[in-house]
Design a protein around this motif. Structure first.
Motif, PDB file in Angstrom:
ATOM      1  N   LYS A  63       0.791  -1.168   0.263  1.00 41.51           N
ATOM      2  CA  LYS A  63      -0.104  -0.019  -0.035  1.00 41.51           C
ATOM      3  C   LYS A  63       0.931   1.133  -0.076  1.00 41.51           C
ATOM      4  N   PHE A  81      -2.378   1.189  -3.242  1.00 43.48           N
ATOM      5  CA  PHE A  81      -3.465   0.484  -3.204  1.00 43.48           C
ATOM      6  C   PHE A  81      -3.240  -0.806  -2.482  1.00 43.48           C
ATOM      7  N   THR A  82      -4.265  -1.538  -2.094  1.00 44.90           N
ATOM      8  CA  THR A  82      -3.857  -2.832  -1.413  1.00 44.90           C
ATOM      9  C   THR A  82      -3.719  -3.908  -2.452  1.00 44.90           C
ATOM     10  N   THR A 108      -5.647  -6.487  -1.926  1.00 46.39           N
ATOM     11  CA  THR A 108      -7.014  -6.958  -2.559  1.00 46.39           C
ATOM     12  C   THR A 108      -7.466  -6.034  -3.429  1.00 46.39           C
ATOM     13  N   GLN A 109      -7.502  -4.769  -3.499  1.00 47.92           N
ATOM     14  CA  GLN A 109      -7.868  -4.005  -4.377  1.00 47.92           C
ATOM     15  C   GLN A 109      -7.066  -4.141  -5.785  1.00 47.92           C
ATOM     16  N   GLN A 168      -8.886  -7.293  -7.488  1.00 48.24           N
ATOM     17  CA  GLN A 168     -10.281  -7.089  -7.910  1.00 48.24           C
ATOM     18  C   GLN A 168     -10.261  -6.402  -9.113  1.00 48.24           C
ATOM     19  N   GLN A 169      -9.117  -5.735  -9.542  1.00 43.33           N
ATOM     20  CA  GLN A 169      -9.208  -4.946 -10.820  1.00 43.33           C
ATOM     21  C   GLN A 169      -8.815  -6.027 -11.715  1.00 43.33           C
TER      22      GLN A 169
END
Length: 453
Positions: free
Chosen positions: A171, A176-177, A179-180, A183-184
């Protein structure tokens, strides 16, 4: 750093030859991109240029999720101008600061840790540890994009011992993490399949033919579009297959490995043996200026590497004063007799297995067998086995053997095999030139001369 006007023209043209040489940061979005990013180009007043992805990240920009600047081929200019810095970067990329400390790295380089920090701050603007962490995060980003590995396994494969530490670093470095990032992701492979990019030109046909001529059945495999082999790396084992994708300027590399913590240095070594980080346009321009006008270069010739320095030394010793085919047969006998068998083939013999054998199965002079044993024993006992110049103290090893091992086992770009019979034969048809003026690209000249045989 390139001239701003040159950067402007290059980004508007999206010329892949500039990919990795500099990066484009957009002030209005806070994102940095590759020169080949497919998005509509921003206005020039909103653009800032950076010599590396790392410097863009340190300035507060986050990587573009579309062009993935972490996938850009490495560029030698931003890595610095000193041999010590280049070697430090290579060792860090291989995991030197994951497995050890900065003083230990400095000891391997033969300098003080204070001097190493000074080099990194002077040329990259960050500490060695920050550089290492950023490279770990970029590798994790690649795994999140291109595989279905669970985030915990991505953290391990990227060199992090703790999920919390991984999340915090990811991060802070990329904004951004994990997990993010996941998700992308639009599509991922169930296996470890990575896209390893290079900057064109790349004469894959020539490299494939060179490797195929020296291929050892069970250890390596190749097709007109691919090359693969088994490997061992610091206690881990596995195999890979690299498939050339010329339209994307990359290799799709499928990797099977038993220890994920070794994945990053293994990927870096695959990049080395395929010579993916070379800037061939710069190399060929330098060679053209120094060579006679009638010397015609074969475009895109790269240095086909050998997996390890030990294996390169073995192949060089077995190749002394014999043909390529004879050397290949001897290496095959060694692999099939002493190599650790696996389900579908063999791993290359270890120094211990080679040193413990009388090698009587090798049909060659006994003096050569004893040289092979002395070399294997040396590699079992000496930390300095990583320094090929010191092999000259071993009876039976001469300058040609050391030079060949450095050129293919370390991918040293500045080796000229003046005593090689193939080079001597090729030079008979060429006008004289000063090979010292061709430094630091004399290894590429050696392959150019071999290509004329």
């Amino acid at each position: 750093m390139l001239d701003v006007e040159v950067c402007k023209k290059a980004r508007l043209s999206r010329d892949p030859r500039f990919d990795g040489k500099f990066f484009i940061a957009v002030k209005t979005t806070g994102i940095y991109c590759r020169t080949t990013c497919p998005v509509h180009p921003p206005k020039e007043e909103n653009v800032q240029y950076f010599v590396s992805a790392l410097s863009a990240a340190q300035a507060g920009f986050r990587p573009c999720l579309r062009c993935r600047p972490d996938s850009a081929p490495g560029s030698a200019p931003w890595k610095g101008v000193g041999a010590t810095l280049d070697r430090a970067i290579a060792l860090i990329d291989q995991g030197a600061l994951q497995d050890g400390t900065l003083p230990q790295l400095a000891c391997r380089l033969g300098v003080s840790d204070r001097y190493v920090r000074k080099l990194f701050n002077q040329y990259l603007g960050v500490s060695p540890k920050k550089y290492a962490l950023y490279q770990q995060c970029l590798f994790a980003k690649k795994l999140l994009h291109q595989t279905r590995l669970p985030i915990t396994e991505v953290a391990l494969a990227s060199g992090f011992d703790s999920i919390r530490r991984f999340n915090d670093c990811f991060k802070s470095q990329l904004q951004f993490t994990p997990t993010q990032m996941r998700q992308q992701q639009k599509k991922a492979n169930s296996n470890i399949v990575l896209e390893l990019y290079y900057r064109p030109p790349f004469n894959w046909q020539h490299m494939q033919q060179f490797l195929a001529k020296r291929l050892i059945e069970g250890l390596e495999w190749t097709t007109p579009q691919s090359y693969g082999r088994t490997f061992q790396w610091h206690g881990s084992q596995g195999k890979f297959t690299a498939v050339h994708s010329p339209e994307k300027h990359c290799f799709n590399v499928e990797i099977d490995i038993d220890e994920l913590k070794s994945l990053k240095p293994v990927v870096n070594n695959i990049r080395r043996i395929l010579d993916l980080d070379a800037d061939l346009l710069q190399i060929e321009n330098d060679l053209t200026r120094a060579l006679p006008n009638e010397f015609k270069l074969v475009p895109g010739l790269r240095l086909p590497g050998i997996w390890s320095l030990f294996e390169a030394g073995i192949r060089a010793i077995l190749g002394q004063q014999v043909s390529v085919q004879a050397a290949k047969n001897l290496v095959a006998q060694l692999v099939h007799t002493l190599g650790q068998p696996k389900d579908t083939g063999y791993y290359f013999p270890t120094p211990e297995a080679t040193a413990d054998s009388d090698l009587e199965f090798l049909k060659m002079p006994n003096a050569r067998r004893q040289t092979l044993r002395r070399f294997a024993e040396y590699c079992c006992l000496a930390d300095s086995a990583e320094q090929p110049d010191e092999w000259l103290d071993i009876k039976g090893i001469g300058p040609w053997t050391v030079a060949y091992a450095k050129m293919r086992g370390q991918s040293d770009p500045d080796i000229f095999l003046a005593s090689d019979l193939g080079v001597i034969k090729a030079l008979k048809t060429q006008r004289k030139f000063l090979e010292t003026q061709l430094s630091p690209w004399r290894s590429y000249l050696t392959f150019q001369l071999w290509s004329q045989l």
